[in-house]
Design a protein around this motif. Structure first.
Motif, PDB file in Angstrom:
ATOM      1  N   ASP A 108       0.845  -1.186   0.000  1.00 43.80           N
ATOM      2  CA  ASP A 108       0.000   0.000   0.000  1.00 43.80           C
ATOM      3  C   ASP A 108       0.888   1.248   0.000  1.00 43.80           C
ATOM      4  O   ASP A 108       1.617   1.474  -0.951  1.00 43.80           O
ATOM      5  N   THR A 109       0.845   2.041   1.056  1.00 39.30           N
ATOM      6  CA  THR A 109       1.641   3.256   1.093  1.00 39.30           C
ATOM      7  C   THR A 109       3.116   2.950   1.355  1.00 39.30           C
ATOM      8  O   THR A 109       3.445   2.109   2.191  1.00 39.30           O
ATOM      9  N   GLY A 169       7.007   5.106   1.869  1.00 36.94           N
ATOM     10  CA  GLY A 169       7.504   6.435   2.152  1.00 36.94           C
ATOM     11  C   GLY A 169       8.963   6.458   2.537  1.00 36.94           C
ATOM     12  O   GLY A 169       9.600   5.420   2.736  1.00 36.94           O
ATOM     13  N   ARG A 221       5.794  10.493   1.252  1.00 31.88           N
ATOM     14  CA  ARG A 221       5.166   9.195   1.093  1.00 31.88           C
ATOM     15  C   ARG A 221       4.275   9.205  -0.133  1.00 31.88           C
ATOM     16  O   ARG A 221       3.852  10.263  -0.602  1.00 31.88           O
ATOM     17  N   THR A 241       1.050   6.794  -2.035  1.00 32.76           N
ATOM     18  CA  THR A 241       0.101   5.699  -1.935  1.00 32.76           C
ATOM     19  C   THR A 241       0.210   4.795  -3.153  1.00 32.76           C
ATOM     20  O   THR A 241       0.876   5.106  -4.133  1.00 32.76           O
ATOM     21  N   SER A 242      -0.473   3.670  -3.085  1.00 29.70           N
ATOM     22  CA  SER A 242      -0.473   2.753  -4.214  1.00 29.70           C
ATOM     23  C   SER A 242      -1.090   3.388  -5.453  1.00 29.70           C
ATOM     24  O   SER A 242      -0.763   2.997  -6.575  1.00 29.70           O
ATOM     25  N   THR A 299       0.709  11.772  -3.260  1.00 30.93           N
ATOM     26  CA  THR A 299       1.940  12.057  -2.530  1.00 30.93           C
ATOM     27  C   THR A 299       1.720  13.048  -1.410  1.00 30.93           C
ATOM     28  O   THR A 299       0.771  13.830  -1.411  1.00 30.93           O
TER      29      THR A 299
END
Length: 120
Positions: A32-33, A35, A50, A52-53, A57
């Protein structure tokens, strides 16, 4: 299990650039995320950026406009392009990933860290 391997750190002069990479490997359902965090001597670890999928950002105020996080899902890799580096950016940079090992099992993983030193 999951392994995160960072690379790209080093010594650079103020105003210079570096690109960090973090590659994920192992057996898992999805990531998933992901970072980048950093920790300087005597300071707490802080979020740098970070993603996400889906590609959304988020950046720390101190790096906005200078750093860019990106993601290559095919390579299971994220990158951190760091431009206009300042001495205050000196720290160990850690990759983090929220990994779904199976449908109902999520765990956070950390890389070993890579040193970034900005100095004249």
């Amino acid at each position: 299990q999951v392994q995160l391997v960072e690379s790209g750190g080093g010594l650079v002069q103020p105003g210079g650039s570096l690109r960090l990479s973090c590659a994920a490997s192992g057996i898992f359902f999805s990531i998933d995320t992901m970072g980048w965090y950093r920790q300087a001597p005597g300071k707490q670890r802080e979020l740098v950026a970070r993603i996400t999928s889906g590609g959304a950002t988020n950046y720390a105020d101190s790096v906005k406009g200078r750093f860019t996080i990106s993601r290559d899902n095919a390579k299971k890799t994220i990158y951190l392009q760091m431009n206009s580096l300042e001495p205050e950016d000196t720290a160990v940079y850690y990759c983090n990933a929220d990994v779904r090992l199976q449908i109902l099992d999520r765990q956070l993983y950390w890389g070993q860290g890579t040193q970034v030193t900005v100095s004249s």
